[in-house]
Design a protein around this motif. Sequence first.
Motif, short mmCIF file in Angstrom:
data_model
loop_
_atom_site.label_atom_id
_atom_site.label_comp_id
_atom_site.label_asym_id
_atom_site.label_seq_id
_atom_site.Cartn_x
_atom_site.Cartn_y
_atom_site.Cartn_z
N ALA A 147 0.84 -1.21 0.00
CA ALA A 147 0.00 0.00 0.00
C ALA A 147 0.87 1.26 0.00
CB ALA A 147 -0.92 -0.01 1.23
N THR A 148 1.97 1.20 0.70
CA THR A 148 2.88 2.35 0.71
C THR A 148 3.51 2.58 -0.65
OG1 THR A 148 3.37 1.90 3.04
CG2 THR A 148 4.88 3.34 1.86
N PHE A 149 3.91 1.47 -1.29
CA PHE A 149 4.50 1.59 -2.62
C PHE A 149 3.49 2.17 -3.60
CE2 PHE A 149 5.39 -0.16 -6.85
CZ PHE A 149 6.69 0.29 -7.03
N ASP A 150 2.24 1.71 -3.53
CA ASP A 150 1.22 2.25 -4.42
C ASP A 150 0.97 3.73 -4.15
OD1 ASP A 150 0.98 -0.26 -5.49
OD2 ASP A 150 -0.74 -0.84 -4.24
N ALA A 151 0.95 4.12 -2.86
CA ALA A 151 0.72 5.53 -2.54
C ALA A 151 1.85 6.41 -3.05
CB ALA A 151 0.56 5.70 -1.01
N VAL A 152 3.09 5.97 -2.90
CA VAL A 152 4.22 6.76 -3.38
C VAL A 152 4.19 6.84 -4.90
CG1 VAL A 152 6.73 6.86 -3.52
CG2 VAL A 152 5.63 6.24 -1.37
N LEU A 153 3.87 5.72 -5.55
CA LEU A 153 3.83 5.71 -7.01
C LEU A 153 2.74 6.64 -7.53
CD1 LEU A 153 4.90 4.52 -9.64
CD2 LEU A 153 3.26 2.64 -9.39
N ARG A 154 1.57 6.61 -6.89
CA ARG A 154 0.49 7.51 -7.31
C ARG A 154 0.89 8.97 -7.11
NH1 ARG A 154 -2.78 3.71 -4.59
NH2 ARG A 154 -2.88 5.12 -2.79
N PHE A 203 6.31 15.71 1.85
CA PHE A 203 5.82 14.92 0.71
C PHE A 203 4.59 14.12 1.10
CE2 PHE A 203 5.85 11.10 -1.96
CZ PHE A 203 5.87 11.68 -3.22
N ALA A 204 4.60 13.55 2.30
CA ALA A 204 3.44 12.78 2.75
C ALA A 204 2.24 13.70 3.00
CB ALA A 204 3.79 12.03 4.03
N ARG A 205 2.46 14.90 3.49
CA ARG A 205 1.34 15.79 3.77
C ARG A 205 0.72 16.36 2.50
NH1 ARG A 205 4.95 17.43 7.77
NH2 ARG A 205 5.56 19.26 6.55
N VAL A 206 1.55 16.78 1.53
CA VAL A 206 0.98 17.38 0.31
C VAL A 206 0.27 16.35 -0.54
CG1 VAL A 206 2.71 19.20 0.26
CG2 VAL A 206 3.14 17.08 -0.98
N ASN A 207 0.60 15.07 -0.37
CA ASN A 207 -0.07 14.01 -1.12
C ASN A 207 -1.13 13.30 -0.29
OD1 ASN A 207 1.45 13.64 -3.87
ND2 ASN A 207 3.06 13.95 -2.32
N SER A 208 -1.39 13.81 0.93
CA SER A 208 -2.47 13.30 1.78
C SER A 208 -2.34 11.80 2.02
CB SER A 208 -3.83 13.63 1.16
OG SER A 208 -3.98 15.02 0.96
N PHE A 209 -1.16 11.37 2.46
CA PHE A 209 -0.95 9.96 2.78
C PHE A 209 -1.72 9.61 4.05
CE2 PHE A 209 3.32 8.87 0.56
CZ PHE A 209 2.74 9.21 -0.66
N VAL A 246 5.51 4.07 7.06
CA VAL A 246 6.49 3.29 6.29
C VAL A 246 7.45 4.22 5.55
CG1 VAL A 246 6.76 1.60 4.44
CG2 VAL A 246 4.93 1.34 6.11
N LEU A 247 6.92 5.35 5.00
CA LEU A 247 7.78 6.28 4.26
C LEU A 247 8.77 6.98 5.19
CD1 LEU A 247 8.45 7.82 1.63
CD2 LEU A 247 6.65 9.45 2.27
N LEU A 301 3.33 9.89 -9.90
CA LEU A 301 2.63 10.02 -11.18
C LEU A 301 1.75 11.26 -11.20
CD1 LEU A 301 1.65 6.28 -11.82
CD2 LEU A 301 3.50 7.60 -12.87
N SER A 302 1.12 11.56 -10.05
CA SER A 302 0.27 12.75 -10.00
C SER A 302 1.13 14.01 -10.15
CB SER A 302 -0.49 12.80 -8.67
OG SER A 302 -1.35 11.67 -8.55
N THR A 303 2.29 14.02 -9.53
CA THR A 303 3.17 15.17 -9.66
C THR A 303 3.65 15.34 -11.09
OG1 THR A 303 3.90 14.85 -7.37
CG2 THR A 303 5.28 16.21 -8.79
N ARG A 304 4.03 14.22 -11.69
CA ARG A 304 4.46 14.30 -13.09
C ARG A 304 3.31 14.74 -13.98
NH1 ARG A 304 6.41 8.99 -16.25
NH2 ARG A 304 4.14 8.68 -16.15
#
Length: 826
Positions: free
Chosen positions: A201-208, A372-378, A385-386, A211-214
């Motif tokens: 789940a952490t890997f998917d959240a970071v990947l999303r 990074f975790a806050r701006v992406n609402s993790f 985990v991050l 990708l959202s930033t890009r």
Amino acid sequence: MIRLVARLAALWLVLSASAVLAQGTGVLPDLTGDAAPQEQTPDPGAVELTEEQAQEAEALPAVFDDLDAWNGFSERAGDAIQTGRASNAALAELRDQLVDWRGVFLSRQSTNSARIATVQDQIDALGPAPEVGEEDPRVIARRAELTERLQLLRAPSRLADEAYSRADGLIGEIDSIVRDRQAQRFTERTTSPLNPTVWPATFDAVLRAVLSTRGEVATQMQSPNRRAEFAQQLPAILALLAVALVLVVRGRVWFGHLSGLLEARTRRGQGVVRFVLSLGQIIIPFVGLVALSQALDLTSMLGRRTENLVRALPLYGLFPILAHWLSGLLMPQGRTAEDHPLKLDEEASARAARRFVWLGYALMAFAYAGLFARVNSFEAAPTAVLMFPVGFVLCWTLYWLGHKLRRDTASEDADAARSFRQSLRGMVSRGMMLAAVVAVVLAALGYDSAFEAIPFPAGMTLYVLGILLILQRLSVDAYTLLSNSENSAQDALIPVLIGFALIVIALPVLAIIWGAQLTDLTELWARFREGFAIGATRISPTSFLTFVVIFIVGYTVTRLVQAALRTTVLPRTKLDIGGQNAIVAGMGYVGIFLAALIAITTAGIDLSGLAIVAGALSVGIGFGLQNIVSNFVAGIILLIERPISEGDWIEVGGQMGYVRDISVRSTRIETFDKTDVIVPNADLVAGQVTNWTRGNNVGRVIVPVGVAYGTDTKQVTDILKDIAENHPMVIANPPASVLFRGFGADSLDFEIRAYLRDVNWVMAVHSDMNHSINARFAEAGIEIPFAQRDLWLRNPESLQRGQSDVPDPARPSDLTKDDGDGEAAT
């Protein structure tokens, strides 16, 4: 509010009745305007509504026009607090408004204070109502009028006290709710970052998030307007990037070389110059990071997430910048352990500097990971985990930095005296290691909030302590530069006071770093400004400073008056030195007492509430400090009666010497051996004291002498009297005398008794007379006998037998004997 209206109505009824009575006697005009004023003789006992009273009655409602607004706001605030559903931001806003209201009510607590004191003095002047007998109606009416007026004047301050208490209580409830929420968040447990089930789940959240930033950047690049803005701002972007590249990569190195050259040409104040030039190592890289952030922002290609990360670059970039700066000043290279700021050798300093720089980069990475975790609402689990690997690197850096400092501290001699800086270094190193270990353990158990709240503040604490050490060292260098002395700052008090002030200033900063709310600090400051209450008196910092300033002024004036009396006034009087010293000392005691009394009165401190406490303490003082009190009273008696004065030659308790100082508790006597003897004043008052020079310096010398039997006693008398009369220190009246004291065991005993003009020379005169006696007796053939004894032996024959048994060294036969084998033994 109801009580206030009732009091106003009662006051109006009393005044109306007084007016009616006055109209009946023709004193006051008809207030209704229906009747014309009647001119009659005024009655002294009538009650009159003065213009001042009317103004006070009219001004009172205007003072509390906002009471209704406060009551409505406080009711709404109480309901919001009681429900407990408001967010922390809403509670913070509500608290700020309550603090403003509380400040208003605090300022109103002293409303009409001067007028209240005046009216109270008027009531006290009238005195209480007599228990027996009748009182003059005019006094009764006047007391009633003043009492009602006093209640009217006290109404604003009493209402302000009530409103202040309510606002303060609501603020305390909000603070309690916020602290409970913080404690609950700190102890809240989530999934452990070491649990493999949350890794996908952490890997998917970071990947999303990536990708959202890009995608945001790609969307901006596809916009024609954005591309046009980029093309228009391209020269400025390239210029800013070039400036950023130069300042960040090479700026610190170049400025370091320039600082070295300038420092080498400086002879005085190298420490101050070094610090000022070292600030460039902060400013230049920081300006480079700001230029880089501005260049990226001018591209107009940043999305919401990227924009937050880019704008945080200068702030988070300060961590490695400050790490390089602190390591350069606190852990310099090429210094011996004695000259090192942290007392480290060269190798240990180099390793500690490298790890401190790593700590700066680890703090920047930790802060960026959280952003990074806050701006992406993790969610909580992916955030834990991050943050764990980045936080683990930070904890590892903290642990090894603390381990290095602690190992170097432990290698020092345990018996050697350790400085405060070394002790602080050892304590901080242990704290760093403990914080790193505890943070990792809590993170492994799933307490991610606690994990975020320990290593990052620990690293920030190192920064604050490092800056404190640098500023304290700067104060020493600046004092050395200003005093123009290399060694003066080592024993000076000013650098120590500056260091203490820096520690006090750093305390709120450390409190905020470790999670304290700004509202908590403002509350402490408000409590400090409010002061504390002793009975009906409130002592605030303002009143305390007023007391200190007035007392210092009074103390200074007292010392100036003492100096003027000692050097200008008293030397022109006929008082002796002892009387002058007594007057100067008494003036000092009276001046200090008056200074304290005036300072207390000016500051508005009422000590009547401490009467009971002072009475209880006086009992303890009477038992525990009775010796000190008795010595103090004895000192005052000595200064008033002056049985002894400074410079007197006295003998007390077997000690003889000159009085050098008379203080409140004791008297210092300098003996003839040049040693000081401290005698309690009570011993001088209650004991037996011999004062050889009291009143005048005339004293008597007694010189005993013996002559052999058969000497002409008249001749001896004439010689001794001539010696005494011819000595320059002997006075003529009363005349010197020679006494034939008696027949001693070995001599005829004579004695010279003569009075000296200065008894302080008694030993020298005694010695001179002995020299003269010896010379004159030798000329006259008079013998000074010495003790002689005749020894009679009762059995002399026993000594002769004993001598025959003793071997004679002159006869060899007595030293040898025959042992039977024909050989002589010695």
